[in-house]
Write a protein that holds these residues in place. Structure first.
Motif, PDB file in Angstrom:
ATOM      1  N   SER A 267       1.082  -0.713   0.451  1.00 20.37           N
ATOM      2  CA  SER A 267       0.056   0.344   0.214  1.00 20.37           C
ATOM      3  C   SER A 267       0.660   1.049  -0.037  1.00 20.37           C
ATOM      4  N   GLN A 268       2.199   1.338   0.326  1.00 20.64           N
ATOM      5  CA  GLN A 268       3.313   2.423   0.122  1.00 20.64           C
ATOM      6  C   GLN A 268       3.417   2.936  -1.135  1.00 20.64           C
ATOM      7  N   ARG A 269       3.126   2.060  -2.340  1.00 19.38           N
ATOM      8  CA  ARG A 269       3.936   2.360  -3.674  1.00 19.38           C
ATOM      9  C   ARG A 269       2.447   2.366  -4.655  1.00 19.38           C
ATOM     10  N   ASN A 270       2.394   3.107  -5.825  1.00 16.67           N
ATOM     11  CA  ASN A 270       1.718   2.691  -6.554  1.00 16.67           C
ATOM     12  C   ASN A 270       3.435   1.971  -8.465  1.00 16.67           C
ATOM     13  N   PRO A 271       2.922   1.387  -8.804  1.00 18.28           N
ATOM     14  CA  PRO A 271       3.516   1.146 -10.250  1.00 18.28           C
ATOM     15  C   PRO A 271       4.184   2.803 -10.949  1.00 18.28           C
ATOM     16  N   VAL A 272       5.243   2.408 -11.283  1.00 15.32           N
ATOM     17  CA  VAL A 272       5.003   3.661 -13.102  1.00 15.32           C
ATOM     18  C   VAL A 272       5.921   2.516 -13.877  1.00 15.32           C
ATOM     19  N   MET A 273       5.444   2.771 -15.431  1.00 18.91           N
ATOM     20  CA  MET A 273       6.009   1.651 -16.590  1.00 18.91           C
ATOM     21  C   MET A 273       5.564   2.860 -17.647  1.00 18.91           C
TER      22      MET A 273
ATOM     23  N   SER B  46      15.017  25.299 -12.504  1.00 20.47           N
ATOM     24  CA  SER B  46      14.310  24.147 -14.006  1.00 20.47           C
ATOM     25  C   SER B  46      13.816  22.437 -13.335  1.00 20.47           C
ATOM     26  N   ALA B  47      14.949  21.844 -12.805  1.00 26.83           N
ATOM     27  CA  ALA B  47      14.489  21.069 -11.919  1.00 26.83           C
ATOM     28  C   ALA B  47      13.542  21.204 -10.921  1.00 26.83           C
ATOM     29  N   LYS B  48      13.785  21.228 -10.338  1.00 25.16           N
ATOM     30  CA  LYS B  48      12.223  21.843  -9.695  1.00 25.16           C
ATOM     31  C   LYS B  48      11.086  21.467 -10.234  1.00 25.16           C
ATOM     32  N   GLU B  49      11.028  22.437 -10.773  1.00 29.92           N
ATOM     33  CA  GLU B  49       9.569  22.967 -11.898  1.00 29.92           C
ATOM     34  C   GLU B  49       9.589  21.723 -12.224  1.00 29.92           C
ATOM     35  N   ASP B  50      10.438  20.777 -12.491  1.00 25.20           N
ATOM     36  CA  ASP B  50       9.713  19.594 -13.048  1.00 25.20           C
ATOM     37  C   ASP B  50       8.925  18.522 -12.106  1.00 25.20           C
ATOM     38  N   VAL B  51       9.655  18.765 -11.051  1.00 24.53           N
ATOM     39  CA  VAL B  51       9.646  17.960  -9.956  1.00 24.53           C
ATOM     40  C   VAL B  51       7.767  18.540  -9.313  1.00 24.53           C
ATOM     41  N   THR B  52       7.758  19.211  -9.158  1.00 22.14           N
ATOM     42  CA  THR B  52       6.479  19.995  -8.627  1.00 22.14           C
ATOM     43  C   THR B  52       5.342  19.604  -9.373  1.00 22.14           C
ATOM     44  N   LYS B  53       6.270  19.606 -11.166  1.00 23.83           N
ATOM     45  CA  LYS B  53       4.826  19.187 -11.974  1.00 23.83           C
ATOM     46  C   LYS B  53       4.623  17.755 -11.338  1.00 23.83           C
ATOM     47  N   ALA B  54       5.651  17.045 -11.243  1.00 25.28           N
ATOM     48  CA  ALA B  54       5.558  15.615 -11.567  1.00 25.28           C
ATOM     49  C   ALA B  54       4.102  15.226 -10.314  1.00 25.28           C
ATOM     50  N   ILE B  55       4.413  15.656  -8.555  1.00 22.31           N
ATOM     51  CA  ILE B  55       4.368  15.614  -8.243  1.00 22.31           C
ATOM     52  C   ILE B  55       2.624  16.211  -7.890  1.00 22.31           C
ATOM     53  N   LYS B  56       2.205  17.259  -8.742  1.00 23.88           N
ATOM     54  CA  LYS B  56       0.849  17.909  -8.611  1.00 23.88           C
ATOM     55  C   LYS B  56       0.485  16.731  -9.310  1.00 23.88           C
TER      56      LYS B  56
ATOM     57  N   THR C 123      -2.879   8.627  -6.965  1.00 21.31           N
ATOM     58  CA  THR C 123      -1.487   7.820  -6.515  1.00 21.31           C
ATOM     59  C   THR C 123      -0.390   8.480  -6.175  1.00 21.31           C
ATOM     60  N   ASP C 124       0.179   7.794  -5.661  1.00 25.66           N
ATOM     61  CA  ASP C 124       1.221   8.084  -4.670  1.00 25.66           C
ATOM     62  C   ASP C 124       2.706   7.000  -5.531  1.00 25.66           C
ATOM     63  N   VAL C 125       3.155   7.177  -6.555  1.00 30.41           N
ATOM     64  CA  VAL C 125       4.010   5.861  -7.060  1.00 30.41           C
ATOM     65  C   VAL C 125       5.404   6.756  -7.287  1.00 30.41           C
ATOM     66  N   PHE C 126       5.552   7.391  -5.708  1.00 32.18           N
ATOM     67  CA  PHE C 126       6.727   7.493  -5.288  1.00 32.18           C
ATOM     68  C   PHE C 126       7.586   7.144  -3.703  1.00 32.18           C
ATOM     69  N   GLY C 127       6.425   6.830  -3.078  1.00 30.76           N
ATOM     70  CA  GLY C 127       6.634   5.675  -2.303  1.00 30.76           C
ATOM     71  C   GLY C 127       6.631   7.148  -1.151  1.00 30.76           C
ATOM     72  N   PHE C 128       5.948   7.808  -1.329  1.00 28.56           N
ATOM     73  CA  PHE C 128       5.940   8.779   0.335  1.00 28.56           C
ATOM     74  C   PHE C 128       5.034   8.174   1.624  1.00 28.56           C
TER      75      PHE C 128
END
Length: 284
Positions: free
Chosen positions: A77-83, A215-225, A232-237
Motif C-alpha cells: 500500500s506504500q507505492r503504486n507502479p510506474v511503467m 528548472s529541476a524543481k519545476e519538473d519535480v513539482t509538476k510530477a508531484i501535482k 496515486t502515490d507512485v513515489f513511495g512517500f
C-alpha cells in the motif's frame, strides 16, 4: 480489467521469468507493437529492451522495470507502479513488411512514449517530457539527463547534462499530519551554449546553477501535482511515512492514496553543480 489476473499467472507458473522487462503499449495493441519489424534487431522485443536500457541511462524520462518489481508495488500500500509506454511511429501495416527494415527511413518504428501512472493495478494517466523526468528525479532513477535553461531572453540557450545525482526523501510528522521533504543533488557539465557568454566567470556560473535548480524543481513539482490529482502515490512517500511513524501509518494506511496523499505537503529543494564547461570557456 486490470493487471491482477495477468500477473498472478506469470508469478505463479515456474516457466515465467519475473525478471522480464515490462512496458505498456500506448495507442496500439501489444500485438501490433510486436509485429513491427525493426532494422537493428530481428525481434522487436529485443529492440525494446535495448531502448529501455539506454533511454533510462541517457535520457531520464523512462523507467526500466521488470514484472517482479511491478507486482511488489501493486501488492503493498506504500507505492503504486510506474511503467514506460511504447508506441508505433508511422504506419503499423507497413511496419510488418520486410521492406520496413530495408529503408534508411522505415515506414514504421517503435519508440518509447511517456510514463504510465497506475493506481493499484489500473492505468490512470500518462505523463510525458519534463513531468516524466520529474517522476524519475523523485524515484532516484536519473543517471544522465539533459536540462536547458533560458538566458538573456533566448529560450533553451544553455544546455546542461547531469553526470551523477542523488535524491533524499524524508517524512516529518507534525500535529499528527505527515509531510515530505525532497532534496536533489546533481553534478554535471555544460553541454551547449547557444549565446556568447564567458563561462570562465564564476559569478555567471553561479547564476546558471540557480536557473538549473529552478528548472529541476519545476519538473519535480509538476510530477508531484500530476500524481496527487490522480490520487496515486507512485513515489513511495507512504514508505517514508511508515519508516518515520509506524503507529501513525497503521491508522492512515487504508486512506493514504485517496485522502492523505492528495493533500500531502511536499517541499522540494535542489542543488545543481556545474563541474565542467567542456573544451571551451568562450564560444566562438
Amino acid at each position: 480489467e486490470g493487471l491482477d489476473e495477468v500477473f498472478d499467472a506469470m508469478e505463479r507458473h515456474h516457466q515465467f521469468r519475473t525478471t522480464a522487462k515490462l512496458v505498456i503499449a500506448r495507442g496500439h495493441s501489444a500485438k501490433e507493437v510486436l509485429s513491427v519489424l525493426t532494422p537493428i534487431d530481428k525481434i522487436s522485443a529485443r529492440q525494446i529492451i535495448q531502448m529501455l536500457k539506454f533511454s533510462e541511462l541517457a535520457w531520464g524520462e523512462t523507467s526500466n522495470i521488470d514484472i517482479w518489481r511491478t507486482v511488489r508495488d501493486i501488492a503493498v500500500s506504500q507505492r503504486n507502479p510506474v511503467m514506460t509506454g511504447v508506441a508505433i511511429e508511422g504506419d503499423p501495416r507497413k511496419g510488418k513488411r520486410q521492406e520496413n527494415v530495408q529503408s534508411s527511413v522505415p515506414d514504421a518504428r517503435i519508440k518509447l512514449d511517456g510514463l504510465a501512472l497506475f493506481k493499484n493495478d489500473r492505468l490512470v494517466r500518462w505523463v510525458d517530457g519534463p513531468t516524466a523526468r520529474g517522476m524519475m528525479w523523485v524515484l532516484e532513477r536519473i543517471q544522465h539527463t539533459n536540462l536547458t535553461v533560458p538566458w538573456e531572453g533566448k529560450k533553451e540557450a544553455i544546455g546542461y547534462r547531469t553526470t551523477r545525482s542523488k535524491t533524499k526523501v524524508k517524512a516529518k510528522i507534525k500535529n499528527g499530519r505527515p509531510s515530505i521533504s525532497i532534496h536533489i543533488i546533481a553534478e554535471g557539465e555544460l553541454s551547449e551554449s547557444r549565446i556568447p557568454i564567458n563561462l570562465a566567470d564564476t559569478s555567471l556560473l553561479f547564476r546558471l546553477e540557480k536557473e538549473l535548480e529552478r528548472s529541476a524543481k519545476e519538473d519535480v513539482t509538476k510530477a508531484i501535482k500530476a500524481a496527487q490529482r490522480e490520487k496515486t502515490d507512485v513515489f513511495g512517500f507512504g514508505a517514508a511515512v511508515h519508516r518515520a511513524a509506524p503507529r501513525l501509518w497503521k491508522k492512515i494506511e487504508k486512506e493514504w492514496h485517496d485522502r492523505y496523499f492528495p493533500e500531502l505537503d511536499v517541499t522540494v529543494t535542489t542543488d545543481m553543480h556545474i563541474r565542467r564547461t567542456r573544451m571551451w570557456d568562450k564560444p566562438y
